[in-house]
Write a protein that holds these residues in place. Structure first.
Motif, PDB file in Angstrom:
ATOM      1  N   ILE A 196      60.759  35.685  50.727  1.00 45.28           N
ATOM      2  CA  ILE A 196      60.919  34.417  51.221  1.00 45.28           C
ATOM      3  C   ILE A 196      60.365  33.280  50.280  1.00 45.28           C
ATOM      4  CG2 ILE A 196      61.068  32.390  53.125  1.00 45.28           C
ATOM      5  CD1 ILE A 196      61.847  34.908  54.869  1.00 45.28           C
ATOM      6  N   THR A 197      58.976  33.627  49.915  1.00 48.00           N
ATOM      7  CA  THR A 197      58.478  32.541  49.215  1.00 48.00           C
ATOM      8  C   THR A 197      59.157  32.607  47.801  1.00 48.00           C
ATOM      9  OG1 THR A 197      56.398  33.650  49.892  1.00 48.00           O
ATOM     10  CG2 THR A 197      56.068  32.055  48.096  1.00 48.00           C
ATOM     11  N   VAL A 198      59.627  33.606  47.021  1.00 49.06           N
ATOM     12  CA  VAL A 198      60.082  33.719  45.762  1.00 49.06           C
ATOM     13  C   VAL A 198      61.647  32.957  45.872  1.00 49.06           C
ATOM     14  CG1 VAL A 198      61.307  35.356  44.203  1.00 49.06           C
ATOM     15  CG2 VAL A 198      59.131  35.822  44.960  1.00 49.06           C
ATOM     16  N   GLY A 199      62.273  33.431  47.073  1.00 52.86           N
ATOM     17  CA  GLY A 199      63.669  32.665  47.383  1.00 52.86           C
ATOM     18  C   GLY A 199      63.424  30.950  47.200  1.00 52.86           C
ATOM     19  N   MET A 200      62.468  30.635  47.985  1.00 52.82           N
ATOM     20  CA  MET A 200      62.224  29.275  48.301  1.00 52.82           C
ATOM     21  C   MET A 200      62.004  28.532  46.812  1.00 52.82           C
ATOM     22  SD  MET A 200      62.663  27.769  50.782  1.00 52.82           S
ATOM     23  CE  MET A 200      62.354  26.084  51.501  1.00 52.82           C
ATOM     24  N   VAL A 201      61.075  29.198  46.094  1.00 55.76           N
ATOM     25  CA  VAL A 201      60.456  28.681  44.965  1.00 55.76           C
ATOM     26  C   VAL A 201      61.834  28.406  43.956  1.00 55.76           C
ATOM     27  CG1 VAL A 201      59.386  28.977  42.845  1.00 55.76           C
ATOM     28  CG2 VAL A 201      58.261  29.359  44.843  1.00 55.76           C
ATOM     29  N   SER A 202      62.688  29.512  43.992  1.00 54.49           N
ATOM     30  CA  SER A 202      63.954  29.363  43.046  1.00 54.49           C
ATOM     31  C   SER A 202      64.754  28.558  43.817  1.00 54.49           C
ATOM     32  CB  SER A 202      64.488  30.760  43.215  1.00 54.49           C
ATOM     33  OG  SER A 202      63.817  31.933  42.731  1.00 54.49           O
ATOM     34  N   PHE A 203      64.923  28.082  44.979  1.00 56.12           N
ATOM     35  CA  PHE A 203      65.710  27.108  45.308  1.00 56.12           C
ATOM     36  C   PHE A 203      65.164  25.592  44.869  1.00 56.12           C
ATOM     37  CE2 PHE A 203      66.155  23.834  48.591  1.00 56.12           C
ATOM     38  CZ  PHE A 203      67.738  23.513  48.495  1.00 56.12           C
ATOM     39  N   LEU A 204      64.088  25.597  45.196  1.00 58.16           N
ATOM     40  CA  LEU A 204      63.322  24.337  44.790  1.00 58.16           C
ATOM     41  C   LEU A 204      63.573  24.073  43.146  1.00 58.16           C
ATOM     42  CD1 LEU A 204      59.882  24.543  46.638  1.00 58.16           C
ATOM     43  CD2 LEU A 204      62.063  23.089  47.310  1.00 58.16           C
ATOM     44  N   MET A 205      63.410  25.079  42.398  1.00 67.04           N
ATOM     45  CA  MET A 205      63.741  24.913  41.166  1.00 67.04           C
ATOM     46  C   MET A 205      65.122  24.555  40.705  1.00 67.04           C
ATOM     47  SD  MET A 205      61.318  27.558  38.736  1.00 67.04           S
ATOM     48  CE  MET A 205      61.945  28.923  39.732  1.00 67.04           C
ATOM     49  N   LEU A 206      66.270  24.992  41.476  1.00 65.15           N
ATOM     50  CA  LEU A 206      67.428  24.738  41.376  1.00 65.15           C
ATOM     51  C   LEU A 206      67.860  22.977  41.599  1.00 65.15           C
ATOM     52  CD1 LEU A 206      70.016  27.155  42.952  1.00 65.15           C
ATOM     53  CD2 LEU A 206      70.156  26.571  40.668  1.00 65.15           C
ATOM     54  N   ILE A 207      66.804  22.483  42.491  1.00 62.11           N
ATOM     55  CA  ILE A 207      67.445  21.035  42.998  1.00 62.11           C
ATOM     56  C   ILE A 207      67.436  20.091  41.617  1.00 62.11           C
ATOM     57  CG2 ILE A 207      66.556  19.125  44.274  1.00 62.11           C
ATOM     58  CD1 ILE A 207      65.575  21.037  46.307  1.00 62.11           C
ATOM     59  N   PRO A 208      66.407  20.140  40.719  1.00 61.26           N
ATOM     60  CA  PRO A 208      66.382  19.407  39.641  1.00 61.26           C
ATOM     61  C   PRO A 208      67.577  19.704  38.703  1.00 61.26           C
ATOM     62  CG  PRO A 208      64.507  20.815  39.559  1.00 61.26           C
ATOM     63  CD  PRO A 208      64.962  20.737  40.840  1.00 61.26           C
TER      64      PRO A 208
END
Lengths: 320, 204
Positions: free
Chosen positions: B112-124
């Motif tokens: 979930i950590t990895v998935g969350m970080v990936s999502f956050l990077m998608l935002i910009p």
């Protein structure tokens, strides 16, 4: 004097209402499916699922066993379409789709190891002396979902006593059928086949531990582990091994399948414990199939009063 | 087909998985654990659109076609849409805003950590996807959008780490991703057009 009994219709000969309805539904689906086939064959998966409506024998005069719960039962559909039975595939709906391939008659069980009586027995002979009863148990999967299931079966302890295990018998090992022709999942190397599970002798002798031959008052559907399976309600579901062909009494702890596959994730004991998380997900809460909100998971799946004493003095974080 | 119609067609097709989920939800075809079905399916499609987006550039380089480039931004935004819905499914349907559980998951469950970080990077990347932003950021736009590589690796890893034993499907995604990344290595690049022309001229 010869008293002739009237020809009785056995309860098992009467088409059960659910089977009847299922047949009706099947016919309806078939008609609908034929109509839809021309429009792209989208109904095919649905048809396949219903193509083999199996008639299962019902058990007459079942009495209610101990340890019941008044929680709402999961439906027959829920219990029989959402299964982990990797022998038939790795998706939850695979067992319902493919388990009809399994031949459950005839079936024999081999009793081996540290016992006075050993050998290979027909299932009928294994079951004959036992009185079947209905036991409503919670089932908690290691994947954090749960169900309430009305099993039909008898205490494993009663069976064990018949075969007179010796003082060397400290554990009981169970093995699932190995037959890749009928269990296509066994053609893959995802797990070591055949599936093996085990219990400590006192766990096996505990009155909660059930050998089940059916659910909802009828013979066990194949996808739920026909014709004979174990049910250990205070442990994660994977301990409750399905389609058992071998019961072996051993002096040493059996090497169980999931423990072999991922020793850091699945212990030998695998007692339901909200305080010991799976390394990759929380075991603190669970989703009861059919519920929207998750509920808290209970220690020993709510059977602590009955079984906690088996583990007194043991570090359950270490022996997870 | 007139090229003008292709874009609306791809746009509509990309919404089909979502439409199917809505239809299946309304007609009760999501199985007995609908929340799991929805979350898994949205995650699958998020990964698929991410890989489709990453396939555009190699496709252009290998074939010389320019038209796939017109879909790259749209496919990327669909990857963002399905990722957002996948996360929303987890927060709303799976956890129902149970923040202690969500927070614990993010901190303690590596997948979930990895998935969350990936999502956050998608935002910009989604925010800077407009033509205006592209212009304003200039060279930095391309630098920023290289984040898509760690995002895709994170997405596949997220899937790989959550399965119990059957890693076959995540490994298929991993293989496709690996191929798409390898195709970006200089040795796989087509010589630039100018050079090709030049060579042709010399041959003549």
């Amino acid at each position: 004097m010869l008293i002739k009994k009237p020809n009785r219709i056995l309860p098992s000969e009467i088409t059960d209402e659910a089977v009847y309805k299922e047949r009706r539904r099947f016919l309806g689906m078939a008609a609908l499916g034929t109509a839809t086939l021309t429009a792209g064959g989208l109904m095919l998966p649905a048809l396949n699922a219903l193509a083999k409506p199996v008639e299962r024998k019902s058990f007459p005069d079942l009495k209610k066993g101990p340890f019941g719960t008044d929680e709402e039962l999961n439906s027959f559909e829920e219990i029989t379409t959402y299964n982990n039975f990797y022998e038939f595939g790795f998706g939850k709906s695979d067992p319902a789709r493919y388990a009809h391939m399994l031949t459950t008659h005839p079936w024999s069980v081999s009793i081996e190891g540290e016992a006075e009586i050993t050998g290979r027995f027909n299932l009928e002979d294994i079951l004959k002396p036992h009185t079947l009863e209905e036991r409503i148990y919670r089932l908690r999967c290691v994947e954090a979902w749960s169900m309430v299931i009305p099993w039909v079966g008898f205490s494993l302890a009663d069976l064990i006593k018949r075969f007179k295990p010796t003082s060397k018998a400290k554990f009981v090992e169970f093995t699932t059928l190995y037959n890749p022709e009928e269990m296509p999942g066994q053609k893959s190397g995802i797990l070591e086949w055949p599936y093996v599970e085990g219990l400590r002798m006192d766990e096996a002798m505990h009155p909660l531990t059930l050998l089940a031959v059916g659910l909802y008052g009828k013979e066990m559907p194949n996808q739920n582990g026909a014709p004979l399976r174990l049910v250990v309600p205070w442990k994660y579901g994977f301990k409750s091994i399905k389609s058992v062909v071998k019961i072996r009494f051993t002096e040493t702890q059996p090497q169980t399948t999931w423990n072999l596959s991922a020793p850091g994730e699945y212990g030998f004991y695998a007692n339901v414990n909200p305080n010991v998380d799976h390394p990759r997900w929380s075991q603190g809460r669970e989703r009861r199939i059919g519920d929207f909100l998750k509920r808290n998971t209970e220690t020993f799946n709510g059977y602590a009063d009955e079984v906690a004493h088996l583990y007194s003095g043991m570090d359950l974080k270490k022996h997870f | 087909m007139p090229p003008k119609l292709i874009k609306p067609l791809v746009f509509t097709l990309a919404l089909a998985p979502l439409a199917w989920l809505v239809y299946a939800a309304l007609t009760g075809h999501l199985g007995v654990n609908p929340i799991e079905t929805v979350t898994r399916s949205l995650g699958d499609w998020a990964l698929r659109f991410l890989l489709l987006t990453l396939a555009v550039t190699p496709l252009r380089k290998l074939t010389g076609w320019r038209w796939p480039m017109r879909f790259r931004r749209m496919l990327g935004l669909y990857a963002f849409l399905y990722t957002t819905l996948h996360l929303a499914g987890y927060i709303v349907l799976d956890q129902f805003f149970y923040w202690p559980g969500i927070w614990e998951d993010i901190l303690k469950r590596p997948y979930i950590t990895v998935g969350m970080v990936s999502f956050l990077m998608l935002i910009p990347l989604a925010v800077t996807s407009t033509s205006g932003m592209m212009r304003r950021l200039g060279k930095n736009w391309q630098r920023l959008h290289r984040l898509v590589y760690p995002i895709a690796i994170g997405g596949v890893l997220h899937y790989y780490m959550l399965v119990k034993a059957d890693t076959r499907e995540p490994l298929i995604y991993a293989t496709i991703l690996l191929v798409l990344l390898l195709l970006r290595l200089p040795s796989f690049q087509r010589p630039p057009r100018r050079f090709v022309k030049l060579r042709r001229n010399t041959l003549n």
